[in-house]
Design a protein around this motif. Structure first.
Motif, PDB file in Angstrom:
ATOM      1  N   TYR A 322       1.015  -0.875   0.108  1.00 58.12           N
ATOM      2  CA  TYR A 322      -0.292   0.039   0.101  1.00 58.12           C
ATOM      3  C   TYR A 322       0.757   1.588  -0.252  1.00 58.12           C
ATOM      4  O   TYR A 322       1.934   0.934   0.646  1.00 58.12           O
ATOM      5  N   GLN A 323       0.887   2.488  -0.403  1.00 55.47           N
ATOM      6  CA  GLN A 323       1.065   3.532  -1.126  1.00 55.47           C
ATOM      7  C   GLN A 323       0.023   4.857   0.454  1.00 55.47           C
ATOM      8  O   GLN A 323      -1.194   5.076  -0.353  1.00 55.47           O
ATOM      9  N   VAL A 324       0.617   5.139   1.656  1.00 58.68           N
ATOM     10  CA  VAL A 324      -0.516   5.572   2.361  1.00 58.68           C
ATOM     11  C   VAL A 324       0.200   7.132   2.190  1.00 58.68           C
ATOM     12  O   VAL A 324       1.084   7.490   2.045  1.00 58.68           O
ATOM     13  N   THR A 325      -1.061   7.823   2.028  1.00 56.22           N
ATOM     14  CA  THR A 325      -0.553   9.170   2.453  1.00 56.22           C
ATOM     15  C   THR A 325      -0.705   9.856   3.672  1.00 56.22           C
ATOM     16  O   THR A 325      -2.495   9.443   4.238  1.00 56.22           O
ATOM     17  N   LEU A 326      -0.814  10.477   4.216  1.00 55.73           N
ATOM     18  CA  LEU A 326      -0.469  11.189   5.312  1.00 55.73           C
ATOM     19  C   LEU A 326      -1.364  13.067   5.596  1.00 55.73           C
ATOM     20  O   LEU A 326      -0.964  13.404   4.821  1.00 55.73           O
ATOM     21  N   GLU A 327      -1.650  13.127   6.653  1.00 54.12           N
ATOM     22  CA  GLU A 327      -2.007  14.365   6.652  1.00 54.12           C
ATOM     23  C   GLU A 327      -0.904  15.313   7.180  1.00 54.12           C
ATOM     24  O   GLU A 327      -1.309  16.571   6.536  1.00 54.12           O
ATOM     25  N   ASP A 328       0.410  14.339   7.604  1.00 48.81           N
ATOM     26  CA  ASP A 328       1.290  15.792   7.415  1.00 48.81           C
ATOM     27  C   ASP A 328       2.274  15.285   7.141  1.00 48.81           C
ATOM     28  O   ASP A 328       2.431  13.357   7.993  1.00 48.81           O
ATOM     29  N   GLY A 329       3.442  14.921   6.692  1.00 47.66           N
ATOM     30  CA  GLY A 329       4.700  14.259   6.305  1.00 47.66           C
ATOM     31  C   GLY A 329       4.484  13.908   4.683  1.00 47.66           C
ATOM     32  O   GLY A 329       3.080  13.206   4.325  1.00 47.66           O
ATOM     33  N   PRO A 330       5.510  12.964   4.665  1.00 42.11           N
ATOM     34  CA  PRO A 330       5.227  11.906   3.327  1.00 42.11           C
ATOM     35  C   PRO A 330       4.754  10.859   3.480  1.00 42.11           C
ATOM     36  O   PRO A 330       4.612  10.725   4.337  1.00 42.11           O
ATOM     37  N   ALA A 389      17.955   0.002   1.389  1.00 41.27           N
ATOM     38  CA  ALA A 389      16.948  -0.881   0.948  1.00 41.27           C
ATOM     39  C   ALA A 389      15.941   0.301   2.388  1.00 41.27           C
ATOM     40  O   ALA A 389      16.012   1.520   2.385  1.00 41.27           O
ATOM     41  N   PRO A 390      14.930  -0.045   1.609  1.00 42.81           N
ATOM     42  CA  PRO A 390      13.746   1.249   2.620  1.00 42.81           C
ATOM     43  C   PRO A 390      13.825   0.802   4.267  1.00 42.81           C
ATOM     44  O   PRO A 390      14.267  -0.937   4.188  1.00 42.81           O
ATOM     45  N   LYS A 391      13.291   1.756   4.753  1.00 40.39           N
ATOM     46  CA  LYS A 391      13.671   2.139   6.306  1.00 40.39           C
ATOM     47  C   LYS A 391      12.342   1.492   6.939  1.00 40.39           C
ATOM     48  O   LYS A 391      11.174   1.942   6.238  1.00 40.39           O
ATOM     49  N   LEU A 392      12.741   0.984   7.814  1.00 39.76           N
ATOM     50  CA  LEU A 392      11.239   0.348   8.096  1.00 39.76           C
ATOM     51  C   LEU A 392      11.546   1.428   9.600  1.00 39.76           C
ATOM     52  O   LEU A 392      12.179   1.182  10.609  1.00 39.76           O
ATOM     53  N   ILE A 393       9.881   1.709   9.654  1.00 33.93           N
ATOM     54  CA  ILE A 393      10.101   2.749  10.782  1.00 33.93           C
ATOM     55  C   ILE A 393       8.837   2.481  11.541  1.00 33.93           C
ATOM     56  O   ILE A 393       9.031   2.766  12.733  1.00 33.93           O
ATOM     57  N   ALA A 394       8.304   1.637  11.755  1.00 31.49           N
ATOM     58  CA  ALA A 394       7.479   1.415  12.755  1.00 31.49           C
ATOM     59  C   ALA A 394       6.171  -0.816  11.895  1.00 31.49           C
ATOM     60  O   ALA A 394       6.570  -0.730  10.563  1.00 31.49           O
ATOM     61  N   GLU A 408       9.336   4.071   5.193  1.00 25.99           N
ATOM     62  CA  GLU A 408       9.445   5.288   4.660  1.00 25.99           C
ATOM     63  C   GLU A 408       9.154   4.894   2.997  1.00 25.99           C
ATOM     64  O   GLU A 408       9.430   4.299   2.296  1.00 25.99           O
ATOM     65  N   HIS A 409       8.534   5.915   1.951  1.00 19.53           N
ATOM     66  CA  HIS A 409       8.436   6.148   0.805  1.00 19.53           C
ATOM     67  C   HIS A 409       9.635   6.128   0.044  1.00 19.53           C
ATOM     68  O   HIS A 409      10.502   7.020   0.333  1.00 19.53           O
ATOM     69  N   THR A 410       9.605   5.197  -1.224  1.00 19.42           N
ATOM     70  CA  THR A 410      10.937   5.605  -1.723  1.00 19.42           C
ATOM     71  C   THR A 410      11.138   6.118  -2.740  1.00 19.42           C
ATOM     72  O   THR A 410      11.226   6.498  -4.003  1.00 19.42           O
ATOM     73  N   THR A 464      14.736  -3.522  -2.507  1.00 21.31           N
ATOM     74  CA  THR A 464      13.788  -4.597  -1.657  1.00 21.31           C
ATOM     75  C   THR A 464      13.118  -6.105  -1.916  1.00 21.31           C
ATOM     76  O   THR A 464      13.821  -6.236  -2.263  1.00 21.31           O
ATOM     77  N   ASP A 465      12.164  -5.819  -1.163  1.00 16.36           N
ATOM     78  CA  ASP A 465      11.904  -7.641  -0.608  1.00 16.36           C
ATOM     79  C   ASP A 465      12.768  -8.405  -0.313  1.00 16.36           C
ATOM     80  O   ASP A 465      13.243  -9.402  -0.934  1.00 16.36           O
ATOM     81  N   LEU A 466      12.864  -7.731   1.123  1.00 12.40           N
ATOM     82  CA  LEU A 466      13.915  -8.038   1.392  1.00 12.40           C
ATOM     83  C   LEU A 466      13.681  -9.847   2.170  1.00 12.40           C
ATOM     84  O   LEU A 466      14.109 -10.181   3.812  1.00 12.40           O
ATOM     85  N   ARG A 467      12.266 -10.106   2.426  1.00 14.80           N
ATOM     86  CA  ARG A 467      11.563 -11.024   3.473  1.00 14.80           C
ATOM     87  C   ARG A 467      11.739 -12.200   2.834  1.00 14.80           C
ATOM     88  O   ARG A 467      12.267 -13.161   4.310  1.00 14.80           O
ATOM     89  N   GLY A 468      12.598 -12.998   2.140  1.00 14.80           N
ATOM     90  CA  GLY A 468      12.381 -14.017   2.039  1.00 14.80           C
ATOM     91  C   GLY A 468      14.599 -14.444   2.439  1.00 14.80           C
ATOM     92  O   GLY A 468      14.899 -15.410   2.160  1.00 14.80           O
ATOM     93  N   GLY A 469      14.675 -13.037   3.106  1.00 14.69           N
ATOM     94  CA  GLY A 469      16.938 -13.096   3.203  1.00 14.69           C
ATOM     95  C   GLY A 469      17.099 -14.192   3.785  1.00 14.69           C
ATOM     96  O   GLY A 469      16.216 -14.429   3.928  1.00 14.69           O
ATOM     97  N   GLU A 470      18.606 -13.849   4.065  1.00 19.58           N
ATOM     98  CA  GLU A 470      19.005 -14.581   5.405  1.00 19.58           C
ATOM     99  C   GLU A 470      19.913 -13.812   6.576  1.00 19.58           C
ATOM    100  O   GLU A 470      21.037 -13.209   4.597  1.00 19.58           O
ATOM    101  N   ILE A 471      20.875 -13.915   7.073  1.00 19.93           N
ATOM    102  CA  ILE A 471      21.576 -13.518   8.062  1.00 19.93           C
ATOM    103  C   ILE A 471      22.272 -14.347   7.824  1.00 19.93           C
ATOM    104  O   ILE A 471      22.242 -15.765   8.325  1.00 19.93           O
ATOM    105  N   ALA A 472      23.084 -13.994   7.927  1.00 19.33           N
ATOM    106  CA  ALA A 472      24.742 -15.159   8.066  1.00 19.33           C
ATOM    107  C   ALA A 472      24.537 -15.939   7.061  1.00 19.33           C
ATOM    108  O   ALA A 472      24.479 -17.640   7.280  1.00 19.33           O
ATOM    109  N   ALA A 473      24.276 -15.709   5.658  1.00 19.81           N
ATOM    110  CA  ALA A 473      24.402 -17.249   4.970  1.00 19.81           C
ATOM    111  C   ALA A 473      25.908 -17.354   4.733  1.00 19.81           C
ATOM    112  O   ALA A 473      26.564 -16.718   4.688  1.00 19.81           O
TER     113      ALA A 473
END
Length: 915
Positions: A322-330, A389-394, A408-410, A464-473
């Motif tokens: 989803y692309q979400v617009t806010l009342e204030d902010g990007p 990479a997209p910054k995760l904020i919440a 954050e919106h890219t 993007t789309d890092l969901r299927g990645g691995e740490i310490a691969a």
């Protein structure tokens, strides 16, 4: 329409909240489900200027007038399906069915253990006070019926009647299965299973194998989802355990009966849910906006990213964007993952996990929370490694069945959507720099495809789309990432530029080390599909080039004299060879290997074995298991001592002679379609060697590959060798089909002067199928494409052969000799055990069995041929006691005994360089 009435006081005072649309700002699109809604769900249409009232009866105002103003929050998304078919329900259905089979198997084969268990439980229950047992039985009988009713009333008050309907349907089906099981146990089940599931009750009657009321209750409770609610789950288990204890202690059931009853109810419930579908619990746009407000945002609109980028439509298992617009902010980019999307592709991921060695993604068996935690961890780790990479904020849960991740919106465009001129060398190198940053911290992306690589307005590449990645691969997975990106970029800009950019950033050694991973099985699903499309396009271009060369030859015509004819034949072959060579293209992976070898000639190119088990191997084992079961079940009815003692060894020797004659027929069949001079003796040896090859490969594959290799080693050009083998196979198919029809007709007329109804029905069925194929455009195109691909290389070769009638006669005669030898070998095998059957019937049985054996995936058609021949001979009137050993003798002569001579011939020809 999703609307936020978040401040009733503001609505009454007419004060406009901050961020609400005004007459100067663009109106927010609304997802109105009325027939007046536009393509995007907006109700702003010239024919319908006024929006319909909402669920409170309010009609939204224009935004520039009126005293009652509301903050309109809309969400552009398609309607969700009311029901979904969860793969997890199917898995539970299969597990429950398997558990029932295991319990019944234990009851059947471990009779002593089950009897001892029942005796021990009976002795223990005799010590229980009778008053307590009676009270427990009465209480459980009331509770097991009362609890479902109370739960149904509670669900109806909450307007959840669909679940109750599902539960009632599951209960009805479970009751029917219980009655069917009771009937089976009473009438047909083995005595050991009957003893394990039933016993004599205290009142003298025999207990039911399956409880007629307990199984429906379990099915009902499972289907309505009672187990997912903690309080009701406790009540459910207490009632079930109390009822099971009461009937067990009271002597009205057996332990195995309780287990089977519970499994039947549980299995039927999930089977019902999978068949009719479960209510869709995917979060709506309103749930998303409410979740955003809980974590401190003030959303205005939420639009599905798929509406903005159609390339994301194939990524539904990766979450809804989803692309979400806010009342204030990007604006924000929000990913919503629910259980339905988490389950999509479940079976494919499980198969990859079982079939591949060390390269599967752990998320194939992840829970929803584990998926959330992994994606959050990878998002933070990628940025910490220095990658874009997209910054995760919440993050937040959206109820018990969904989670959301807020980025954050890219605002970038995917690699797939970029024009070719926008893919500059700097963009390619920037993509490789992101991979280098990830790999410097041992992070694997695992999905470096075109829609996971973005280019923003400033020219920055974002992964993007890092969901299927691995740490310490591990090293293997990191090299697969490099191979994947080489293929992804190569599909867009070509192998040369893809490899050059990779070498500039990662260096030649890292790229060379990834070459063994450059194989289709290691690449993503979408990349493999694209490579297959390119392969089909290349094959089509090659076929068109051959056909164009053949058309040019037809236009030029040929000379009348014999020398001129021979010169024209040679010229035609040369033209076809040149056309094939000009049209032949290397596939992308071969081009990438070639470019890497130019940079690092000593790079390893042999692919690493990544498959633990191949699909063909699995099918072979399954087919072999069924074949073994069939043969063993047939052999139990045959007394081999008597059969061998009564065998007529003269006919056995005759079967051996006809089996040997078949190799000469196969040699004539092949040489008849090879205008070039090839040694007849070596051709016969190659056919004998095929007996060894068939032991490890399907019959239709091993022989074709061996003959093609043999002709190439004998001096025939590769394209002509393939065409010759294809021509012999095509003529063999035609002769085989003709003989099957002729002998089928003769079989129907050997007892009556007119064809039998079976033969007439078969001919009519074939005619109807041909009409259907020609009438349906999709089928007609499919058949035409296959025939065109077959004739593209075979027709020119057939033209060569038809100009030499002696060769054509040799090929057709060899096909007939091969069939005659096999039919006579089967006839001799039947006569060796005292059987007698008409030649037409034997020919039909053999031709049908041979056709099925060629199509079977097992080596040499093992199992399929034996089963078909045995059933065919029995259907033709031969007793089972003769048909079974006759088929085994036939297969011994034509498949098993030639293995040793075939190995010797294969070794000899290999040593001589003939294959």
């Amino acid at each position: 329409m999703i609307r936020d009435h978040k401040n009733e006081a503001e609505q009454q005072s007419g004060e406009r909240p901050r961020g609400a649309p005004t007459s100067d700002s663009p109106a927010c699109p609304e997802t109105d489900r009325s027939p007046h809604a536009g393509a995007n769900g907006s109700t702003d249409h010239p024919d319908h200027p006024a929006a319909p009232p909402d669920d409170r009866g309010h009609r939204p105002e224009d935004g520039s007038t009126g005293s009652h103003r509301v903050t309109q929050v809309s969400s552009d998304e398609p309607l969700l399906s009311a029901r979904v078919h969860r793969p997890s329900d199917l898995v539970r259905l299969l597990v429950g069915s398997l558990a029932i089979a295991v319990v019944l198997g234990i009851a059947a084969f471990a009779h002593g253990t089950t009897s001892g268990l029942e005796e021990d439980i009976g002795k223990g229950t005799q010590q229980a006070p009778s008053l307590l047992v009676s009270f427990a039985g009465w209480a459980s009988s009331v509770a097991v019926l009362l609890v479902p009713v109370v739960f149904a009333i509670e669900r109806l008050f909450k307007r959840d009647g669909i679940r109750i309907a599902d539960g009632v349907l599951a209960a009805v089906l479970a009751h029917g299965v219980s009655l069917g099981t009771d009937l089976w146990v009473a009438e047909s089940a083995p005595a050991s299973i009957r003893d394990a599931l039933t016993q004599h009750a205290p009142n003298g009657s025999v207990t039911d194998p399956v409880h007629g009321y307990l199984a429906p209750v379990i099915a009902y409770m499972t289907a309505v989802g009672m187990a997912r609610r903690p309080r009701w789950r406790v009540v459910l288990w207490c009632v079930l355990l109390l009822d099971a204890l009461a009937v067990l202690v009271g002597g009205f059931s057996t332990p195995f009966s309780i287990i089977v009853t519970a499994l039947i109810g549980w299995t039927i419930a999930y089977g019902t849910l999978y068949a009719v579908g479960s209510p869709n619990v995917q979060p709506t746009g309103q749930n998303l906006l409410a979740g955003l407000r809980r974590v401190g945002f003030r959303p205005v609109t939420a639009r599905r990213a798929e509406d903005l980028d159609s390339a994301d439509r194939d990524r539904q298992d990766r979450g809804r964007r989803y692309q979400v617009t806010l009342e204030d902010g990007p604006p924000l980019d929000v990913t919503v993952v629910d259980r339905e999307q988490q389950a999509q592709g479940f079976f494919y991921r499980v198969w990859r996990r079982l079939a591949l060695r060390g390269i599967t993604q752990r998320r194939s068996l992840q829970s929803l929370r584990q998926a959330l935690e992994q994606e959050a961890l990878l998002a933070y780790a990628a940025i910490a490694a220095g990658a874009n990479a997209p910054k995760l904020i919440a993050t937040s849960e959206l109820g018990p069945d969904a989670v959301m991740l807020v980025y954050e919106h890219t605002g970038g465009r995917t690699l797939d959507s970029l024009a070719d001129e926008e893919l500059t060398d700097e963009v390619l190198r920037s993509a490789w720099r992101q991979v280098r940053a990830l790999q410097s911290r041992r992070i694997a992306h695992r999905r470096l495809v075109g829609d996971a690589i973005l280019l923003d307005s400033s020219g920055r590449v974002i992964l993007t789309d890092l969901r299927g990645g691995e740490i310490a691969a591990g090293d293997l997975v990191l090299r697969i990432d490099i191979a994947q990106l080489l293929a992804t970029l190569g599909l867009r800009v070509g192998a040369e530029r893809s490899v050059a950019a990779a070498v500039d950033v990662l260096g030649p050694d890292a790229i060379a080390d990834s070459l063994p991973m450059l194989q289709p099985i290691a690449l993503s699903r979408s990349t493999r599909a694209t490579l297959r499309q390119h392969a089909k396009a290349r094959a089509q271009r090659e076929r068109e080039a051959v056909l164009e060369s053949a058309r040019k030859k037809e236009h030029t015509g040929g000379a009348t004299s014999v020398p001129a004819d021979r010169r024209s034949v040679r010229a035609e072959k040369k033209a076809i060879d040149e056309a094939i060579e000009e049209a032949r293209e290397e596939d992308l992976l071969a081009q990438i290997r070639h470019q890497v070898l130019l940079v690092r000639p000593q790079a390893p190119i042999q692919p690493v074995r990544l498959e633990r088990i191949r699909p063909r191997t699995l099918v072979t084992w399954i087919a072999g298991a069924f074949a073994a079961y069939f043969l063993l079940s047939q052999l139990t009815h045959v007394s081999f001592t008597h059969v061998v003692a009564e065998a007529k060894w003269g006919w056995v020797a005759t079967a051996v002679l006809f089996s040997g004659l078949s190799y000469f027929g196969a040699a004539f069949n092949l040489l008849g379609f090879v205008p070039e001079k090839v040694s007849f003796v070596r051709t016969v040896m190659a056919q004998v060697a095929g007996s060894f090859v068939k032991l490890v490969a399907p019959a239709a594959v091993g022989g074709v590959a061996l003959n093609t290799r043999f002709l190439q080693r004998s001096g025939v050009r590769p394209g002509l060798a393939v065409s010759s083998v294809g021509a012999s196979q095509l003529v063999g198919l035609g002769v085989h089909t003709t003989l099957l029809l002729v002998f089928g007709y003769l079989t129907g007329t050997d007892r009556t002067p007119t064809p039998s109804r079976t033969v007439i029905a078969g001919l009519l069925t074939a005619a109807v199928l041909m009409l259907i194929v020609t009438a349906v455009p999709a089928l007609r195109k499919f058949i035409a494409t296959r025939l065109r691909s077959l004739f593209a290389g075979v027709v020119p070769r057939m033209l060569d052969v038809m100009q030499r009638p002696q060769k054509l006669l040799t090929g057709v005669g060899g096909t007939l000799l091969l069939t005659f030898a096999f039919v006579m070998c089967l006839d001799s095998s039947i006569r060796a055990f005292g059987g007698d059957l008409g030649y037409a019937s034997i020919a039909v049985v053999f031709l049908a069995g041979n056709a099925l054996g060629s199509a079977a995936p097992t080596p040499g058609g093992v199992g399929a041929v034996e089963a078909t021949l045995t059933l065919g001979l029995i259907a033709a009137g031969l007793p089972k006691e003769i048909a079974t050993p006759a088929v085994l003798l036939f297969r011994l002569m034509t498949f098993w005994l030639p293995v040793l001579p075939g190995w010797l011939s294969f070794t000899h020809l290999t040593r001589k360089g003939a294959i």
